[in-house]
Design an enzyme around this catalytic site. Structure first.
Site, short mmCIF file in Angstrom:
data_model
loop_
_atom_site.label_atom_id
_atom_site.label_comp_id
_atom_site.label_asym_id
_atom_site.label_seq_id
_atom_site.Cartn_x
_atom_site.Cartn_y
_atom_site.Cartn_z
N ASP A 97 0.82 -1.21 0.00
CA ASP A 97 0.00 0.00 0.00
C ASP A 97 0.86 1.26 0.00
O ASP A 97 0.63 2.17 -0.77
CB ASP A 97 -0.99 0.00 1.19
N ASP A 136 6.94 4.08 3.36
CA ASP A 136 7.15 5.27 4.19
C ASP A 136 8.65 5.34 4.51
O ASP A 136 9.43 5.86 3.72
CB ASP A 136 6.25 5.10 5.42
N LYS A 196 6.39 7.88 0.09
CA LYS A 196 6.74 9.16 0.74
C LYS A 196 8.26 9.32 0.65
O LYS A 196 8.98 8.85 1.54
CB LYS A 196 6.33 9.14 2.20
N VAL A 232 -1.87 9.33 5.79
CA VAL A 232 -3.04 9.21 4.91
C VAL A 232 -3.88 7.98 5.27
O VAL A 232 -3.37 7.03 5.86
CB VAL A 232 -2.62 9.12 3.42
N ASP A 277 -5.54 2.32 6.84
CA ASP A 277 -6.38 2.60 8.01
C ASP A 277 -5.77 3.62 8.96
O ASP A 277 -4.57 3.91 8.91
CB ASP A 277 -6.60 1.31 8.82
N ARG A 317 -10.38 2.03 5.98
CA ARG A 317 -9.89 1.22 4.85
C ARG A 317 -10.92 1.18 3.72
O ARG A 317 -10.58 0.96 2.57
CB ARG A 317 -9.61 -0.22 5.29
P1 5GP Z 1 7.49 1.76 6.53
O1 5GP Z 1 8.10 0.51 7.09
O2 5GP Z 1 7.83 2.01 5.09
O3 5GP Z 1 7.82 2.96 7.40
O4 5GP Z 1 5.94 1.64 6.66
C1 5GP Z 1 5.22 0.77 5.93
C2 5GP Z 1 3.88 0.50 6.52
O5 5GP Z 1 3.46 1.49 7.45
C3 5GP Z 1 2.84 0.50 5.44
O6 5GP Z 1 2.68 -0.77 4.89
C4 5GP Z 1 1.60 0.96 6.17
O7 5GP Z 1 0.97 -0.15 6.76
C5 5GP Z 1 2.12 1.85 7.24
N1 5GP Z 1 2.06 3.28 6.85
C6 5GP Z 1 3.08 4.09 6.50
N2 5GP Z 1 2.64 5.34 6.22
C7 5GP Z 1 1.31 5.31 6.41
C8 5GP Z 1 0.27 6.30 6.26
O8 5GP Z 1 0.47 7.48 5.92
N3 5GP Z 1 -0.99 5.87 6.51
C9 5GP Z 1 -1.28 4.60 6.90
N4 5GP Z 1 -2.57 4.32 7.12
N5 5GP Z 1 -0.34 3.65 7.05
C10 5GP Z 1 0.94 4.01 6.80
#
Ligand code: 5GP
Length: 181
Positions: free
Chosen positions: A106, A109, A137, A159, A165, A171
């Site tokens: 999805d 980040d 991002k 977001v 969610d 969702r």
């Molecule tokens: P990362 O490990 O890249 O920091 O984060 C990945 C996971 O964090 C994504 O799969 C998602 O589940 C959650 N996540 C990161 N940013 C967001 C956001 O802005 N909104 C939501 N709802 N989940 C996020």
């Protein structure tokens, strides 16, 4: 008409990407995958829970032979802060050695979750591992990762919607909404 702002749990969110824009962009990604993976029978690996709508809509645009599988990891645990500890809740049930894998996520980040997943998959001797992310991002990215397919690059703000969610809610929104702080 879709609402310009929504309340999810205790926060207000404003519309950022419409359902129509999401759909148009996913068609383009699907066409790219059809071209890039023709005759390769890729395995699309959806990362639950957030991928479920993106995965479904993307797969509907793919008209080459492909297989579908899922993994589940947790990193956010329903709030707005990214957790550094990633837990694996459900592993792949298929042998992916020699296969071309497309990880369908999805949102990327910090990239820590995708690093964890990519490393785990790479250890199983696939022919290739590529990533298809609905959202990315760039300002939050901490990993050196190649993201082959990205539907939308967005600001470093939280977001919800279209599978993503906040506190377990939101969702089911058809659009993507950004938090109003
Ligand atoms: P990362 O490990 O890249 O920091 O984060 C990945 C996971 O964090 C994504 O799969 C998602 O589940 C959650 N996540 C990161 N940013 C967001 C956001 O802005 N909104 C939501 N709802 N989940 C996020």
């Amino acid at each position: 008409m879709n609402p310009e702002t929504v309340t999810v749990a205790d926060k207000t969110f404003k519309m950022m990407i419409s359902a129509e824009t999401i759909s148009t962009r996913i068609k383009v990604l699907g066409e790219q995958i059809n071209q890039d993976f023709a005759d390769q029978k890729p395995v699309l690996i959806g990362i639950l829970n957030g991928c479920f709508l993106f995965m479904a809509d993307l797969v509907k645009e793919i008209n080459i032979p492909c297989e579908i599988a899922f993994m589940k990891v947790s990193s956010y645990h329903g709030g707005m802060e990214s957790k550094r500890v990633i837990t694996e809740d459900y592993d792949l049930k298929m042998d992916v050695s020699g296969r071309n894998l497309i990880v369908v996520e999805d949102i990327v980040d910090t990239g820590n979750t995708m690093r964890f997943i990519s490393d785990k998959l790479a250890a199983r001797n696939p022919a290739s591992v590529n990533v298809a992310a609905l959202l990315y991002k760039p300002d939050a990215m901490e990993q050196d990762l190649e993201l082959k397919y990205v539907a939308f690059e967005i600001e470093n703000k939280f977001v919800v919607g279209y599978g993503l969610d906040y506190k377990g809610l939101g969702r089911n929104l058809n659009e993507i909404y950004q938090v109003v702080l």
